[in-house]
Design an enzyme around this catalytic site. Structure first.
Site, mmCIF file in Angstrom:
data_model
loop_
_atom_site.group_PDB
_atom_site.id
_atom_site.type_symbol
_atom_site.label_atom_id
_atom_site.label_comp_id
_atom_site.label_asym_id
_atom_site.label_seq_id
_atom_site.Cartn_x
_atom_site.Cartn_y
_atom_site.Cartn_z
ATOM 1 N N SER A 280 37.858 29.480 36.026
ATOM 2 C CA SER A 280 37.605 30.836 36.531
ATOM 3 C C SER A 280 36.121 30.971 36.820
ATOM 4 C CB SER A 280 38.030 31.883 35.505
ATOM 5 O OG SER A 280 37.337 31.688 34.287
ATOM 6 N N ASP A 281 35.768 31.922 37.640
ATOM 7 C CA ASP A 281 34.360 32.212 37.847
ATOM 8 C C ASP A 281 33.870 33.000 36.627
ATOM 9 O OD1 ASP A 281 31.839 32.487 38.865
ATOM 10 O OD2 ASP A 281 32.478 33.197 40.835
ATOM 11 N N PHE A 282 32.559 33.143 36.545
ATOM 12 C CA PHE A 282 31.924 33.670 35.338
ATOM 13 C C PHE A 282 32.514 35.016 34.901
ATOM 14 C CE2 PHE A 282 28.751 35.584 32.717
ATOM 15 C CZ PHE A 282 28.152 34.532 32.055
ATOM 16 N N ALA A 284 35.521 36.083 34.904
ATOM 17 C CA ALA A 284 36.542 36.671 35.790
ATOM 18 C C ALA A 284 37.708 37.283 35.019
ATOM 19 C CB ALA A 284 37.057 35.622 36.773
#
Ligand code: BGC
Length: 737
Positions: A280-282, A284
Site C-alpha cells: 500500500s502507499d504510505f 493508505a
C-alpha cells in the site's frame, strides 16, 4: 471490537475473484508452516524507521522489540547504513525464524548523485542513459543499506496541474512503458538476487495520474478503456519482472487503490500473472475511513487483504488486526498465507534467504561518485534532457567570445534548487548552480554576474534595478526563471501553471534591454507560459536538472553541446485547455482555424497547444520528406517499413529526431488522432540528407478489446512522421489481418 455485520457487508462488496496463487519453494513453504498467525500478519507490515533532528534515523526501542517478535516485514525510510544493518541483524539473528527484512527508500531520480527529474529524463529520449542512471542510483542507495525502492513512478500524466507529473514520463503510455522497463532493469538488473540489485516497487498502480482536477489523493473515475490504454501500459510492461507494485491512493471505479480487487487481483494477478508483492502507499489503509469505505483499522485491514494487498505501509493495521480477523473468520486464512508466501518468495528471489548481508558486503567501499563517473553520467543526462522550445534569430548558442554574462532570476545561483523534489541524499552531492556552471565552463576570462532573487513570485525594486543594470552590461543574458523545486512533486498541484508571480513581467523588462537573452525555465511540468513565449527570443526548458545541472546548462547555452531533448508532454496555452494531450479523440467538428464558429473551439484562445508533444529545436534546422511506405498493405504477422528523408537545412551539424505517430483511421470505435509509437535520431552535417526507417507492426496500433486482449480490426491506418506531433506528414496503408 470488530463490527461483524459491517465488515461482512464490506467484504461482500468486494467479492473478489481469486488470484492465481504465487508458487513458492519448499523453503518458503517450510517457513510458512512454522509461522504463528501473529508472525504471518507481522511479515506483511512495513514500518517507518524513526527520525528526529537529534538522532537522525534510528529504530525506536518499541520497533526493535516488534522486530524481535517477528512482527515487522520491512522498514521504510532507510538511508543510514548502520541503522539498516542493525535492523537486518536483529531480523536475522534475534527473531525466532530469522526472516530478513526489506529495507526501503524512495530513489526517484538518483540517490547521492541526483539525475534530472524523471519528466526531464523522459525528455532525453535515451533509454540506455536512463537505465544507466538507475543502476548508479541503485549502487549508491545500496551503500546505505537500501534493498528495495519505491520507484519508478509509472503514472501517466495528461494533466500538468498534477504536481507528480514531475516524477513520471509524461503523457505517452507507449513511451512510459519503454522507460518503465529500462528503469526497473536499471534497479533490478537481470538477476534480482545479485548483490548489487535492488528490488523495484513501481507505483502507483491504478491510474493515479488520472486523479480529477490534477489533485492528489482523490478519484480517477475514468473508463476502463482509458485505464487500460492510457494508464496501465507502463505497469503491464514490467509486470513480468518487477519485484513489487505500490497501489495508488486514489479510487478507481469508486474503490480506493489499496483495496481494489479489480486492479490488484483480476488485472495484476489473473491477467498479467504477476508474482510481485503489492504494497500500500504510505498510510493508505488509514485513509480508507476518510474515503468512506471502512470504519476503522479492522475493516480496513480486512478490505486490504481481501482486495489483494500483501504489504501494509505505515499503519500497522495488518499486524494488529489480521490475527483476530482470521481467527473470527472475518478475513481469510488462505489469503493471509498467500500474502505471506508472496512476501517470502520475494525475499527468496532477492537472495535474502541465502545471504541477508550480501548487499552490505558488496557495498562496503562505496567509492567517490566523481571517480566512479556518476557525476559525468548525471551531467550527460542533464544535457540531453533540455528542450529548446524557441530560438528566434538563433540567439542560442551564445557566442563563446563573450566577456560578460548576466544570470538573472530566482534560479540564478541556487545549487540545491537544481535538484527538484525527492532528492534522496542529494543535498550532500555538491550540486552546481547556473552561475557556478557558467563560471566553470566559461573560465576565469569571462565575468559572470549573478543576480539571484530572494523570492520566486516577487522581486524587490533593488533586485530589479540590479538585474536591469547587469543585463545592460552583459554580452549574453540568462533568465533563470520557473517554479521553485517545492512547487512540483507530491501534494504540489497548481491551479495556475504559468511562471510564478511577477516572473513574466521581470522577463519582459530584461528582454527589453535588447541584449541576446535566453530564458532557462526550471519546472516539474510543462508551463502554460504564454507571455514568456511571446517575449523571450529563446527558451530552454531545463526541468530540474540535478546535481550537475549548472554545468550541463552552461555547455548547452554556449554550444558545447546541442539541445536534443523533446517534450514528453503537450504544453497548454492555458489551464483551461487541459486535457490537451496528443492522443485525444477527434471531434466531429474539428477546429481548422481560429476564431471559428460551431467548431470544437474555445472563443478566447485556439485549441492548439503552446508547444506540441515531441517539440524541441536544435541548433540547426531540418526538412522532412513525406513518409514512403514499402507496401500498401500489412497483414497480422507482417511488418511494414516506413521511411522519410531528413535534410539538414541549417548551418551547423545537428541531430534530428524523427517521430512516428499512428492512427486507426476508420475503426468500429473512434480512435486517437495520433499515437506516438517510435522515434529515430539522425546526425547530419549542413546540406546532408539521411534516411530514417521505422518498422510498423500490428501491435503498434492494436487497441483494447476485452480482458487483457489488444487487437486491431481491418482498416486504413494513417502513418504520420515529423519532428513533433504538431508537424507531421501522413501516408496511409491498409491493415488486412
Ligand atoms: C507517496 C509514495 C511514496 C511514499 C513513501 C507516499 O506519500 O505517494 O509515492 O513512495 O509516500 O515515501
Amino acid at each position: 471490537m470488530i463490527r461483524r455485520a459491517v465488515l461482512l457487508a464490506f467484504l461482500a462488496l468486494v467479492a473478489q475473484p481469486r488470484d492465481a496463487a504465487v508458487a513458492a519453494s519448499a523453503r518458503v513453504e517450510a517457513l510458512l508452516a512454522r509461522m504463528t498467525i501473529e508472525e504471518k500478519a507481522g511479515q506483511l507490515s512495513f514500518e517507518t524507521a524513526d527520525w528526529s533532528p537529534a538522532r537522525d534515523l534510528y529504530l525506536s526501542d518499541e520497533a526493535e522489540e516488534r522486530l524481535r517478535q517477528g512482527l515487522i516485514g520491512g522498514f521504510f525510510n532507510m538511508h543510514e547504513r548502520h541503522v539498516a544493518r542493525r535492523a537486518q541483524e536483529i531480523a536475522v539473528r534475534e527473531t525466532r525464524l530469522g526472516i530478513p527484512v526489506l529495507l526501503g527508500y524512495d530513489v526517484v531520480h538518483g540517490y547521492h548523485t541526483v539525475f534530472p527529474m524523471p519528466i526531464g529524463q523522459a525528455a532525453a529520449f535515451d533509454l540506455a542513459a536512463v537505465e544507466a542512471a538507475e543502476r548508479i542510483a541503485a549502487l549508491e542507495a545500496l551503500g546505505d543499506g537500501v534493498n528495495i525502492t519505491f520507484s519508478p513512478m509509472l503514472d501517466n500524466s495528461r494533466d500538468p496541474r498534477w504536481g507528480r507529473t514531475a516524477e513520471g514520463a509524461g503523457e505517452s503510455a507507449w513511451w512510459g512503458a519503454q522507460l518503465a522497463a529500462a528503469r526497473v532493469r536499471g534497479f533490478q538488473t537481470a538477476d534480482l538476487a545479485g548483490p548489487t540489485a535492488i528490488a523495484a516497487c513501481p507505483k502507483h498502480l491504478g491510474a493515479n495520474g488520472a486523479s480529477k482536477g490534477g489533485l492528489d489523493y482523490t478519484s480517477a473515475e475514468i473508463t476502463e478503456r482509458e485505464l487500460r490504454e492510457a494508464h496501465l501500459p507502463p505497469f503491464r510492461a514490467v509486470a513480468g519482472f518487477a519485484a513489487c507494485f505500490m497501489a495508488a491512493f486514489n479510487t478507481y471505479d469508486s474503490v480506493p487503490g489499496a483495496v481494489n480487487p479489480f486492479i490488484l487481483r483480476r488485472i495484476l494477478r489473473e491477467e498479467w500473472r504477476s508474482t510481485a508483492v503489492v504494497m500500500s502507499d504510505f498510510g493508505a489503509l488509514d485513509e480508507l475511513e476518510r474515503h468512506g469505505v471502512a470504519d476503522g483499522p479492522a475493516s480496513a485491514a480486512a478490505l486490504g487483504l481481501a482486495g489483494g494487498l500483501q504489504m501494509d505501509m505505515a499503519t500497522r493495521f495488518f499486524a494488529t488486526e489480521l490475527p483476530a480477523l482470521v481467527r473470527a473468520g472475518l478475513a481469510s486464512g488462505a489469503d493471509l498465507d498467500s500474502a505471506v508466501r508472496t512476501v517470502l518468495a520475494l525475499k527468496e528471489r532477492m537472495g535474502l534467504l541465502d545471504d541477508p548481508f550480501a548487499r552490505f558486503a558488496a557495498s562496503e567501499e562505496p567509492g567517490n561518485p566523481e571517480r566512479l563517473g556518476h557525476r559525468a553520467a548525471a551531467e550527460a543526462l542533464a544535457e540531453r534532457s533540455f528542450v529548446l522550445l524557441k530560438n528566434a534569430g538563433d540567439v542560442l548558442p551564445f557566442a563563446r567570445d563573450v566577456r560578460t554574462v548576466a544570470v538573472i532570476g530566482p534560479h540564478a545561483d541556487d545549487p540545491t534548487e537544481m535538484l527538484g523534489t525527492w532528492i534522496g541524499r542529494g543535498i550532500f552531492s555538491k550540486p552546481v548552480s547556473v552561475a557556478a556552471g557558467l563560471r566553470a565552463v566559461l573560465g576565469p576570462g569571462v565575468e559572470v554576474i549573478a543576480v539571484p532573487f530572494a523570492a520566486f513570485d516577487a522581486v524587490s525594486d533593488a533586485e530589479l534595478e540590479t538585474a536591469l543594470a547587469a543585463a545592460r552590461r552583459a554580452d549574453a543574458v540568462v533568465l533563470a526563471v520557473g517554479e521553485a523545486a517545492a512547487m512540483s512533486g507530491e501534494a504540489a498541484s497548481r491551479t495556475d501553471i504559468d511562471l510564478p508571480g511577477v516572473q513574466s513581467s521581470v522577463a519582459r523588462a530584461v528582454v527589453a534591454m535588447g541584449r541576446p537573452t535566453a530564458a532557462v525555465v526550471f519546472s516539474g511540468r510543462p508551463l502554460a507560459m504564454e507571455r514568456l513565449s511571446a517575449d523571450a527570443p529563446a527558451i530552454l526548458m531545463a526541468w530540474f536538472p540535478g546535481t550537475m545541472g549548472g554545468t550541463a546548462l552552461a555547455r548547452v547555452l554556449f554550444g558545447l553541446a546541442e539541445p536534443t531533448g523533446r517534450m514528453p508532454m503537450t504544453t497548454p496555452r492555458a489551464v483551461g485547455q487541459i486535457p490537451v494531450h496528443h492522443d485525444r479523440l477527434p471531434s466531429g467538428r474539428p477546429a481548422v482555424k481560429w476564431p471559428d464558429i460551431y467548431s470544437s473551439n474555445y472563443i478566447d484562445r485556439p485549441t492548439t497547444p503552446l508547444y506540441p508533444f515531441g517539440h524541441g529545436l536544435g541548433y540547426t534546422s531540418f526538412a522532412f520528406s513525406p513518409p514512403r511506405l514499402a507496401a500498401g498493405t500489412l497483414d497480422a504477422s507482417g511488418s511494414l517499413a516506413v521511411s522519410v528523408e531528413v535534410r539538414n537545412t541549417g548551418a551547423r551539424t545537428g541531430t534530428a529526431m524523427a517521430q512516428l505517430y499512428l492512427r486507426n483511421r476508420v475503426a468500429p470505435i473512434s480512435r486517437p488522432m495520433q499515437m506516438f509509437r517510435g522515434f529515430r535520431r539522425v546526425t547530419l552535417v549542413p546540406g546532408e540528407s539521411g534516411t530514417v526507417t521505422f518498422t510498423v507492426t500490428p501491435d503498434m496500433f492494436a487497441y483494447w478489446q476485452e480482458g487483457d486482449r489488444f487487437a486491431a480490426p481491418a482498416g486504413p491506418i494513417d502513418v504520420m512522421i515529423g519532428p513533433s506531433a504538431g508537424e507531421v506528414q501522413t501516408a496511409q496503408f491498409r491493415y488486412v489481418p
